[in-house]
Design a protein around this motif. Structure first.
Motif, PDB file in Angstrom:
ATOM      1  N   HIS A  72       0.848  -1.200   0.000  1.00 36.27           N
ATOM      2  CA  HIS A  72       0.000   0.000   0.000  1.00 36.27           C
ATOM      3  C   HIS A  72       0.880   1.245   0.000  1.00 36.27           C
ATOM      4  O   HIS A  72       2.105   1.142   0.085  1.00 36.27           O
ATOM      5  N   HIS A  74       1.443   3.961   2.045  1.00 29.62           N
ATOM      6  CA  HIS A  74       1.910   4.770   3.177  1.00 29.62           C
ATOM      7  C   HIS A  74       3.427   4.961   3.111  1.00 29.62           C
ATOM      8  O   HIS A  74       4.145   4.107   2.600  1.00 29.62           O
ATOM      9  N   HIS A  77       6.031   2.433   3.762  1.00 28.84           N
ATOM     10  CA  HIS A  77       6.085   1.328   2.793  1.00 28.84           C
ATOM     11  C   HIS A  77       6.590   1.769   1.408  1.00 28.84           C
ATOM     12  O   HIS A  77       6.983   0.937   0.608  1.00 28.84           O
ATOM     13  N   HIS A 139      -7.479  -1.124   5.288  1.00 27.45           N
ATOM     14  CA  HIS A 139      -6.449  -0.354   5.985  1.00 27.45           C
ATOM     15  C   HIS A 139      -6.917   1.087   5.944  1.00 27.45           C
ATOM     16  O   HIS A 139      -7.955   1.384   5.352  1.00 27.45           O
ATOM     17  N   ASP A 161      -0.076  -4.018   6.079  1.00 31.43           N
ATOM     18  CA  ASP A 161      -0.859  -3.444   7.181  1.00 31.43           C
ATOM     19  C   ASP A 161      -2.323  -3.767   6.910  1.00 31.43           C
ATOM     20  O   ASP A 161      -2.785  -3.626   5.779  1.00 31.43           O
TER      21      ASP A 161
HETATM   22 ZN   LIG Z   1       0.044   1.522   6.466  1.00 31.26          ZN
END
Ligand SMILES: [Zn+2]
Length: 197
Positions: A72, A74, A77, A139, A161
């Protein structure tokens, strides 16, 4: 089967810390990377703007890196992508929003020539000797996926996550049935996110 090739899982960050998530999967000559995150510096890191994973091993094995998959978008990441992809370029795979967020970073840092492969949940992509299945999870950002990573040695599930939310805003729940189907076939290892909450 003592001499059969082994799958090696090498955490480059994100273990025992919340940030700079990055893991290398290595099977024979092929390396697959999952996530490429950053972390903000601690109080005693004066003059440091951003901390990224230690990629020495990848740089010295750059020709073996077949691709990057992202769970994902974020920062913890994707935040290190411009710094790592400029040194170790390879195709990137992720959902549309995740790739769009990475694209902003690569453009800002003028990292060009990286092939993008947009995927949708339940897609399966072949990367070197690995097959990666993207599995929808809930998420706090859209487009988040868990991964089922298979190679001739077996399958590893990487949760990314996640939360289990039966009433998410976008109406798309965590794909427990696909996770169950992967589980039924047998899993070598589950790598599960935890923020100690
Ligand atoms: Zn995350």
């Amino acid at each position: 089967m003592a001499n059969s090739p082994k799958l090696r899982i090498i955490p480059l960050g994100g273990v025992d810390e919340i940030g700079k998530n990055m893991t290398a999967f290595e099977y024979e000559d092929d390396i697959l990377i999952v996530d490429c995150g950053s972390i903000f510096p601690k109080e005693d890191m004066l003059g440091i703007d951003l901390v990224i994973p230690d990629t020495t091993y990848l740089v010295s094995n750059r020709h073996r890196v077949k691709g990057y998959v992202f769970t994902h978008g974020h920062e913890d990441h994707i935040g290190a992508t411009p710094y790592v992809l400029s040194q170790v370029p390879a195709p990137i795979y992720g959902t549309k929003l995740t790739l769009a967020l990475i694209d902003l970073k690569l453009r800002e840092h003028r990292v060009n020539g990286i092939p993008y492969h947009a995927v949708q949940p339940r897609d399966e992509v072949k990367i070197g000797q690995f097959t990666v299945k993207f599995i929808k999870v809930n998420h706090s950002i859209s487009g988040a996926c868990a991964l089922a990573i298979s190679c001739p040695a077996g399958t590893v599930v990487h949760s990314g996550d996640f939360k289990i939310d039966y009433t998410p805003v976008d109406g798309e729940v965590t794909d427990l049935s696909t996770l169950a189907a992967v589980g039924d076939k047998g899993v070598l290892c589950l790598m599960c996110e935890s923020t100690n909450n």
